[in-house]
Design a protein around this motif. Sequence first.
Motif, short mmCIF file in Angstrom:
data_model
loop_
_atom_site.label_atom_id
_atom_site.label_comp_id
_atom_site.label_asym_id
_atom_site.label_seq_id
_atom_site.Cartn_x
_atom_site.Cartn_y
_atom_site.Cartn_z
N GLY A 183 49.23 42.05 37.64
CA GLY A 183 48.84 40.93 36.78
C GLY A 183 48.13 39.84 37.55
O GLY A 183 47.12 39.28 37.09
N LEU A 184 48.64 39.53 38.76
CA LEU A 184 48.00 38.52 39.60
C LEU A 184 46.60 38.96 40.02
O LEU A 184 45.65 38.16 40.00
N ALA A 185 46.46 40.23 40.37
CA ALA A 185 45.17 40.74 40.80
C ALA A 185 44.16 40.72 39.66
O ALA A 185 42.98 40.37 39.86
N PHE A 186 44.62 41.09 38.46
CA PHE A 186 43.72 41.08 37.30
C PHE A 186 43.27 39.66 36.95
O PHE A 186 42.10 39.43 36.68
N LEU A 211 33.41 45.45 48.55
CA LEU A 211 33.39 46.29 49.75
C LEU A 211 34.63 46.04 50.61
O LEU A 211 35.26 46.99 51.11
N LEU A 212 35.01 44.78 50.78
CA LEU A 212 36.18 44.45 51.60
C LEU A 212 37.48 44.94 50.98
O LEU A 212 38.44 45.23 51.70
N ILE A 248 44.20 42.17 48.45
CA ILE A 248 43.54 42.44 47.17
C ILE A 248 43.52 41.19 46.30
O ILE A 248 42.48 40.81 45.75
N ILE A 249 44.67 40.53 46.18
CA ILE A 249 44.76 39.32 45.36
C ILE A 249 43.85 38.23 45.91
O ILE A 249 43.14 37.54 45.17
N GLY A 250 43.84 38.07 47.24
CA GLY A 250 42.98 37.07 47.87
C GLY A 250 41.50 37.34 47.64
O GLY A 250 40.72 36.44 47.34
N ILE A 289 38.65 35.19 45.68
CA ILE A 289 37.33 34.83 46.22
C ILE A 289 36.23 35.37 45.33
O ILE A 289 35.19 34.72 45.13
N GLN A 290 36.45 36.55 44.75
CA GLN A 290 35.48 37.12 43.83
C GLN A 290 35.25 36.19 42.64
O GLN A 290 34.12 36.05 42.16
N GLY A 291 36.33 35.56 42.19
CA GLY A 291 36.20 34.60 41.09
C GLY A 291 35.36 33.39 41.49
O GLY A 291 34.60 32.86 40.69
N ILE A 292 35.48 32.99 42.76
CA ILE A 292 34.67 31.87 43.25
C ILE A 292 33.19 32.21 43.20
O ILE A 292 32.34 31.37 42.88
#
Length: 414
Positions: free
Chosen positions: A66-69, A108-109, A119-121, A125-128
Amino acid sequence: MSETEQSADSEAPFTVPKKIWHRNLIALWVGLFLTSMGFSELMPFLSLYIETLGNYTHSELSLYSGLAFSASFIVAAVVSPLWGSLADRYGRRLMLLRASLGMAICVLLMGFATNVWMIIGLRFIQGIFSGYMPNSNALLAIQVPKKESGKALGILSTGGVSGALFGPFLGGILASVFSYRVTFFITGSLMLVVFFVTLFFVKEKFQPVAKEDNLHTKEVIHVLPHPKLIFGMFVTTMIIQASNNSISPILSLYVKQIMHGSPTVTFFSGVVAAVPGISTLVAAPRLGAIGDRIGSEKIMIFGFILAIFLYVPMAFVTNVWELMILRFLLGVSNACMLPAVQAIIAKNTPAQVTGRIFSWNQSFQAVGNFSGPMIGSVVSSIFGYSGVFISTSILVFLNLCLVLNDTKTIRQAH
């Protein structure tokens, strides 16, 4: 053309030749297709990938998944206005390059992740670095003549829809043939292609704006011909996304229930999930063109009414074929909604603040993406799966009432 459209159109700083915006439309369509396909092909097995990174209990796996999503959606809702301001100051193309490159690196990372917090981090960052879709809409909106914006934005929206439609199938094939990690590498490479497509094929004539000349939030609102209408569209976007996504957590479980645990549940769950995308893909450009003639707000209102009449019977279906037909028709109502919202925003927003307005809209969209599954999960736990469809129809009805009030001015103008 209505008075509000003329007001917004008069702010256009230059006329873009049809050849240029046509090429931009094609390039942005490809970019949105690959971006949406990349996101959707990873989502079905993200939880499975997380499971391989440690020994987790069922509740821990649910929490981490859930956190990752949700991580990217939460962050996107917060940072989108910042990117929108920078887009109005430095150009939308630069923001497209920033978003596509950032997403590619993050995905990629993820393939190198060794624990769930990485993954969550990275999703955080992907959201940023999010923002490819709103900047695509913003760039196209200021280049396309207002009288054709509904059709153009409708066509552009099919890039995202078709990418989301094909993504899960591609992701399943890649994960089966290779592995979860390799699938992340392939997906990241696809998103890197988006960066190069944008770099070489998307053109924007943009004069950078000095920081002191960049409008503040109050000034942005002041230059809007109808700020109430625009902010009403933000809330409408949020409710549309919440309504669509409230069904997502329980859809496959609902299919399993009405099929009484048949061994073909997995196959039919995939088909039921995909069919709205097929009809949206076909209907969106046509409905966008009709909206340019009769008013995008009328198309949107029709979409809400159709959705209400479709969600209610979904709660009482007795076999998967009935659900499939209703979901297919729901794709037509989806084609009436978000593309029409984007067209209304484009037609009623001055060019110099288009980036910020579309980025604000993305923030509301992200809130809807995040809150929808939560609403569906809570309602299903209290009232069962059928209750989710009833609650969603009520949500759509409330949105219809909001839209009827907010679009009263432009409906009278048409």
